[in-house]
Design an enzyme around this catalytic site. Structure first.
Site, short mmCIF file in Angstrom:
data_model
loop_
_atom_site.label_atom_id
_atom_site.label_comp_id
_atom_site.label_asym_id
_atom_site.label_seq_id
_atom_site.Cartn_x
_atom_site.Cartn_y
_atom_site.Cartn_z
N GLU A 102 0.85 -1.21 0.00
CA GLU A 102 0.00 0.00 0.00
C GLU A 102 0.88 1.26 0.00
O GLU A 102 1.92 1.30 0.65
CB GLU A 102 -0.88 -0.01 1.27
CG GLU A 102 -1.83 1.15 1.37
CD GLU A 102 -2.76 1.07 2.59
OE1 GLU A 102 -2.40 0.43 3.60
OE2 GLU A 102 -3.86 1.67 2.52
N CYS A 104 -5.64 -3.13 2.49
CA CYS A 104 -5.37 -3.04 3.92
C CYS A 104 -6.64 -3.10 4.80
O CYS A 104 -7.15 -4.18 5.05
CB CYS A 104 -4.56 -1.77 4.19
SG CYS A 104 -3.64 -1.86 5.73
N LYS A 119 -9.77 1.86 -2.43
CA LYS A 119 -10.00 1.38 -1.05
C LYS A 119 -11.42 1.72 -0.63
O LYS A 119 -11.83 2.89 -0.65
CB LYS A 119 -8.97 2.03 -0.12
CG LYS A 119 -8.89 1.44 1.27
CD LYS A 119 -7.71 2.08 2.02
CE LYS A 119 -7.39 1.41 3.33
NZ LYS A 119 -6.14 1.95 3.93
N1 LIG Z 1 -3.59 0.92 7.14
C1 LIG Z 1 -4.82 0.40 7.10
O1 LIG Z 1 -5.59 0.66 6.21
C2 LIG Z 1 -5.33 -0.54 8.12
C3 LIG Z 1 -4.62 -0.81 9.37
O2 LIG Z 1 -3.49 -0.42 9.62
C4 LIG Z 1 -5.40 -1.61 10.34
O3 LIG Z 1 -6.52 -2.01 10.02
O4 LIG Z 1 -4.93 -1.84 11.44
#
Ligand SMILES: NC(=O)CC(=O)C(=O)O
Length: 294
Positions: free
Chosen positions: A52, A171, A129
């Protein structure tokens, strides 16, 4: 949902997941990603995954500065990161899940977007996302992607020709089991999550969620993280991992920069589905069939 893995993953697929950290220099971030994709491809893989926000610091205040248009954007014409991803997919001859980068749309809104390319460098799909990372853990991690980002509204399933379909999330999307289940019920053999968990949530939930999404859906899960950076940068968790449909971690990194490799096998999906046939045991007479809700 098909019972047998052969129907959804047509042949073994070797994947690589590149765990690197991004810094403030966009050109350096792009060059590092290119170098690592070529290195992974030299290991004979067919699918490469980046993490990401690999072209920018993971910071809500910085996203607009690093954003690029995938189609059009009022103030931006150049898209060096998307162009470099298409080029390296072609040069390496691999399917490339291009991590994510800030994307600007025609209305000037910014998304956290994953672009997927074919081995010919063609854009196959993009995933914005869907679930923005807005959390506040006292004494731990606070983050509000919604301060600068807009959310996507579509579940993304990509056909990797010759292999089968994968589901893409970014994520925080992995915390929402429905996205994964819908992708699996539509025939995905793997769920791929370019990610950047952190040192608060990573030790609690990262492995748990990766293995759970795989076991829930009897598919592979591929979690590709940024590597750990030094403060004041975002403290990414690392620990990129591939889980098989039984929840076994078949490849895993620690916190530092790394490339992990795994071969996804149709037989492993088939055997898990034969042994524990949960797709037929679901009680859609009691709860709705989530696959029919879309
Ligand atoms: N960075 C993200 O989108 C998510 C994350 O770090 C988490 O769910 O914990």
């Amino acid at each position: 949902m098909p019972l047998l893995g052969d129907e959804i993953l047509q042949r073994p697929l070797k994947v690589a997941c590149i765990q690197i950290a991004s810094g403030p220099n966009k050109a350096v971030n792009i060059a590092r990603a290119r170098e690592k994709v070529l290195q992974a491809a030299a290991g004979g893989v067919s699918l490469v995954v980046l993490p990401e926000c690999f072209n920018s610091p993971y910071s809500t205040a910085r996203f607009r500065e690093y954003a690029e248009p995938l189609s059009s954007c009022p103030d931006l014409t150049e898209a060096p990161t998307f162009a470099a991803l298409a080029q390296v997919a072609q040069d390496a001859g691999v399917f490339l899940i291009g991590g994510s980068i800030p994307e600007c749309d025609q209305a000037g809104k910014i998304y956290n977007t994953c672009a997927v390319y074919s081995p010919q460098g063609k854009l196959l799909a993009s995933h914005r996302k869907m679930h923005l990372f807005d959390i506040n853990i006292p004494g731990g991690m606070s983050f509000r992607e919604s301060d600068t980002l807009s959310s996507g509204n579509e579940i993304t399933i990509v056909d990797l020709e010759g292999y089968g379909k994968i589901g893409i999330g970014i994520c925080y999307d992995m915390r929402f089991a429905e996205l994964s289940t819908i992708a699996a019920r539509k025939g995905a053999f793997a769920l791929v999550f370019p990610s950047a968990f952190n040192t608060t949530t990573g030790p609690l939930h990262w492995e748990l969620l990766g293995r759970s999404r795989a076991v829930d859906n009897q598919v592979y899960s591929i979690l590709c993280s940024q590597s750990r950076a030094t403060p004041p940068s975002y403290p990414a968790w690392g620990y990129s991992m591939v889980s098989d449909p039984m929840g076994r971690i078949v490849a895993g990194a620690k916190e530092s920069e790394d490339i992990i490799y795994a071969t996804l096998e149709p037989g492993v999906i088939r055997e898990s589905r034969q042994a524990i046939p949960i797709s037929y045991q679901k009680r859609y007479d009691v709860y709705p069939d989530i696959g029919k809700l879309v």
